[in-house]
Design a protein around this motif. Structure first.
Motif, PDB file in Angstrom:
ATOM      1  N   LEU A  43       0.830  -1.207   0.000  1.00  0.00           N
ATOM      2  CA  LEU A  43       0.000   0.000   0.000  1.00  0.00           C
ATOM      3  C   LEU A  43       0.864   1.256   0.000  1.00  0.00           C
ATOM      4  O   LEU A  43       0.562   2.223  -0.717  1.00  0.00           O
ATOM      5  N   LEU A  44       1.937   1.239   0.771  1.00  0.00           N
ATOM      6  CA  LEU A  44       2.862   2.381   0.791  1.00  0.00           C
ATOM      7  C   LEU A  44       3.508   2.575  -0.585  1.00  0.00           C
ATOM      8  O   LEU A  44       3.684   3.709  -1.038  1.00  0.00           O
ATOM      9  N   GLU A  45       3.850   1.478  -1.250  1.00  0.00           N
ATOM     10  CA  GLU A  45       4.413   1.554  -2.602  1.00  0.00           C
ATOM     11  C   GLU A  45       3.419   2.210  -3.570  1.00  0.00           C
ATOM     12  O   GLU A  45       3.806   3.048  -4.387  1.00  0.00           O
ATOM     13  N   ILE A  46       2.157   1.835  -3.469  1.00  0.00           N
ATOM     14  CA  ILE A  46       1.130   2.413  -4.340  1.00  0.00           C
ATOM     15  C   ILE A  46       0.966   3.902  -4.044  1.00  0.00           C
ATOM     16  O   ILE A  46       0.885   4.727  -4.964  1.00  0.00           O
ATOM     17  N   GLU A  47       0.925   4.255  -2.763  1.00  0.00           N
ATOM     18  CA  GLU A  47       0.821   5.671  -2.393  1.00  0.00           C
ATOM     19  C   GLU A  47       1.993   6.464  -2.965  1.00  0.00           C
ATOM     20  O   GLU A  47       1.801   7.554  -3.524  1.00  0.00           O
ATOM     21  N   ASP A  48       3.196   5.924  -2.835  1.00  0.00           N
ATOM     22  CA  ASP A  48       4.384   6.598  -3.375  1.00  0.00           C
ATOM     23  C   ASP A  48       4.292   6.745  -4.892  1.00  0.00           C
ATOM     24  O   ASP A  48       4.612   7.800  -5.441  1.00  0.00           O
ATOM     25  N   LYS A  49       3.854   5.684  -5.565  1.00  0.00           N
ATOM     26  CA  LYS A  49       3.750   5.707  -7.026  1.00  0.00           C
ATOM     27  C   LYS A  49       2.780   6.790  -7.495  1.00  0.00           C
ATOM     28  O   LYS A  49       2.966   7.389  -8.555  1.00  0.00           O
ATOM     29  N   LEU A  50       1.754   7.056  -6.685  1.00  0.00           N
ATOM     30  CA  LEU A  50       0.756   8.063  -7.042  1.00  0.00           C
ATOM     31  C   LEU A  50       1.108   9.455  -6.504  1.00  0.00           C
ATOM     32  O   LEU A  50       0.269  10.356  -6.510  1.00  0.00           O
ATOM     33  N   GLY A  51       2.344   9.614  -6.022  1.00  0.00           N
ATOM     34  CA  GLY A  51       2.812  10.938  -5.640  1.00  0.00           C
ATOM     35  C   GLY A  51       2.469  11.386  -4.234  1.00  0.00           C
ATOM     36  O   GLY A  51       2.500  12.577  -3.941  1.00  0.00           O
ATOM     37  N   ARG A  52       2.170  10.452  -3.350  1.00  0.00           N
ATOM     38  CA  ARG A  52       1.874  10.823  -1.962  1.00  0.00           C
ATOM     39  C   ARG A  52       3.117  11.440  -1.335  1.00  0.00           C
ATOM     40  O   ARG A  52       4.199  10.863  -1.383  1.00  0.00           O
ATOM     41  N   VAL A  53       2.952  12.623  -0.762  1.00  0.00           N
ATOM     42  CA  VAL A  53       4.032  13.308  -0.074  1.00  0.00           C
ATOM     43  C   VAL A  53       3.736  13.235   1.409  1.00  0.00           C
ATOM     44  O   VAL A  53       2.675  13.671   1.864  1.00  0.00           O
ATOM     45  N   ARG A  54       4.666  12.673   2.157  1.00  0.00           N
ATOM     46  CA  ARG A  54       4.494  12.552   3.606  1.00  0.00           C
ATOM     47  C   ARG A  54       5.253  13.687   4.290  1.00  0.00           C
ATOM     48  O   ARG A  54       6.433  13.871   4.043  1.00  0.00           O
ATOM     49  N   THR A  55       4.536  14.429   5.123  1.00  0.00           N
ATOM     50  CA  THR A  55       5.146  15.524   5.874  1.00  0.00           C
ATOM     51  C   THR A  55       4.862  15.308   7.350  1.00  0.00           C
ATOM     52  O   THR A  55       4.163  14.359   7.730  1.00  0.00           O
ATOM     53  N   ASP A  56       5.373  16.204   8.175  1.00  0.00           N
ATOM     54  CA  ASP A  56       5.094  16.131   9.615  1.00  0.00           C
ATOM     55  C   ASP A  56       3.609  16.371   9.898  1.00  0.00           C
ATOM     56  O   ASP A  56       3.091  15.944  10.913  1.00  0.00           O
ATOM     57  N   ASP A  57       2.945  17.063   8.977  1.00  0.00           N
ATOM     58  CA  ASP A  57       1.521  17.325   9.120  1.00  0.00           C
ATOM     59  C   ASP A  57       0.734  16.121   8.609  1.00  0.00           C
ATOM     60  O   ASP A  57       0.568  15.921   7.411  1.00  0.00           O
ATOM     61  N   LYS A  58       0.264  15.316   9.555  1.00  0.00           N
ATOM     62  CA  LYS A  58      -0.468  14.093   9.218  1.00  0.00           C
ATOM     63  C   LYS A  58      -1.769  14.390   8.470  1.00  0.00           C
ATOM     64  O   LYS A  58      -2.313  13.544   7.785  1.00  0.00           O
ATOM     65  N   TYR A  59      -2.258  15.615   8.606  1.00  0.00           N
ATOM     66  CA  TYR A  59      -3.545  15.969   8.025  1.00  0.00           C
ATOM     67  C   TYR A  59      -3.403  16.941   6.855  1.00  0.00           C
ATOM     68  O   TYR A  59      -4.185  17.866   6.703  1.00  0.00           O
ATOM     69  N   SER A  60      -2.418  16.724   6.008  1.00  0.00           N
ATOM     70  CA  SER A  60      -2.244  17.576   4.833  1.00  0.00           C
ATOM     71  C   SER A  60      -2.995  16.971   3.645  1.00  0.00           C
ATOM     72  O   SER A  60      -3.394  15.809   3.668  1.00  0.00           O
ATOM     73  N   ASP A  61      -3.178  17.786   2.601  1.00  0.00           N
ATOM     74  CA  ASP A  61      -3.803  17.282   1.378  1.00  0.00           C
ATOM     75  C   ASP A  61      -2.984  16.109   0.848  1.00  0.00           C
ATOM     76  O   ASP A  61      -1.778  16.035   1.057  1.00  0.00           O
ATOM     77  N   ARG A  62      -3.671  15.182   0.150  1.00  0.00           N
ATOM     78  CA  ARG A  62      -2.959  14.001  -0.333  1.00  0.00           C
ATOM     79  C   ARG A  62      -3.538  13.484  -1.634  1.00  0.00           C
ATOM     80  O   ARG A  62      -4.742  13.550  -1.853  1.00  0.00           O
ATOM     81  N   THR A  63      -2.628  12.963  -2.464  1.00  0.00           N
ATOM     82  CA  THR A  63      -3.068  12.343  -3.715  1.00  0.00           C
ATOM     83  C   THR A  63      -3.806  11.044  -3.416  1.00  0.00           C
ATOM     84  O   THR A  63      -4.805  10.734  -4.062  1.00  0.00           O
ATOM     85  N   ILE A  64      -3.303  10.296  -2.430  1.00  0.00           N
ATOM     86  CA  ILE A  64      -3.966   9.041  -2.047  1.00  0.00           C
ATOM     87  C   ILE A  64      -3.521   8.642  -0.647  1.00  0.00           C
ATOM     88  O   ILE A  64      -2.381   8.896  -0.253  1.00  0.00           O
ATOM     89  N   ASP A  65      -4.437   8.077   0.088  1.00  0.00           N
ATOM     90  CA  ASP A  65      -4.162   7.484   1.392  1.00  0.00           C
ATOM     91  C   ASP A  65      -4.909   6.151   1.395  1.00  0.00           C
ATOM     92  O   ASP A  65      -6.097   6.111   1.061  1.00  0.00           O
ATOM     93  N   ILE A  66      -4.214   5.082   1.723  1.00  0.00           N
ATOM     94  CA  ILE A  66      -4.843   3.754   1.744  1.00  0.00           C
ATOM     95  C   ILE A  66      -4.567   3.120   3.099  1.00  0.00           C
ATOM     96  O   ILE A  66      -3.413   2.963   3.493  1.00  0.00           O
ATOM     97  N   ASP A  67      -5.636   2.792   3.804  1.00  0.00           N
ATOM     98  CA  ASP A  67      -5.517   2.185   5.128  1.00  0.00           C
ATOM     99  C   ASP A  67      -6.220   0.835   5.160  1.00  0.00           C
ATOM    100  O   ASP A  67      -7.284   0.663   4.553  1.00  0.00           O
ATOM    101  N   ILE A  68      -5.630  -0.097   5.900  1.00  0.00           N
ATOM    102  CA  ILE A  68      -6.286  -1.374   6.182  1.00  0.00           C
ATOM    103  C   ILE A  68      -7.256  -1.115   7.329  1.00  0.00           C
ATOM    104  O   ILE A  68      -6.834  -0.702   8.415  1.00  0.00           O
ATOM    105  N   ILE A  69      -8.534  -1.362   7.103  1.00  0.00           N
ATOM    106  CA  ILE A  69      -9.557  -1.121   8.120  1.00  0.00           C
ATOM    107  C   ILE A  69      -9.943  -2.426   8.814  1.00  0.00           C
ATOM    108  O   ILE A  69     -10.024  -2.504  10.034  1.00  0.00           O
TER     109      ILE A  69
END
Length: 126
Positions: A71-97
């Motif tokens: 899932l992290l690989e997919i997020e990275d491939k789609l341009g997900r930028v991780r910052t210290d701000d957990k609640y920033s805008d995002r191209t994609i976030d995928i969580d196991i529920i």
């Protein structure tokens, strides 16, 4: 075989990124079913960009840790930028529920649309 429910969320080009993520997930997992898309306001963040969220029911022989890595690989491939701000805008976030009929993410309890996704995908809390 492990069965799980994922929550996908995007508020940067959400229609495009949700669809791209959904297709990439099919490269790694056996996707059984997809929920309807939910259009939601940002929660816990200041953004003018609304979210699209969607649930996916899938199977895999991978462990939970291995699925998370994919899932992290997919997020990275789609341009997900991780910052210290957990609640920033995002191209994609995928969580196991849900993992093998167990709730493994607190968003199930915090976000009504996540519960609705899981219900559409056949999960009912026991």
């Amino acid at each position: 075989m492990n069965r799980f429910i994922l929550d996908l969320g995007s508020n940067i080009n959400p229609e495009i990124n949700i669809d791209k993520a959904s297709k990439l997930l099919e490269d790694f997992f056996l996707v059984i079913k997809k929920s309807t898309k939910f259009f939601t306001d940002p929660i816990g963040m200041k953004s003018n960009n609304k979210f699209i969220n969607m649930g996916i029911l899938a199977d895999s022989n991978l462990s939970q840790a291995e699925v998370k890595f994919k899932l992290l690989e997919i997020e990275d491939k789609l341009g997900r930028v991780r910052t210290d701000d957990k609640y920033s805008d995002r191209t994609i976030d995928i969580d196991i529920i849900i993992w093998n009929d167990e709730i493994v993410h607190n968003d199930y309890y915090k976000r009504d649309f996540v519960k609705q996704e899981c219900l559409e995908l056949g999960f009912e809390k026991k």
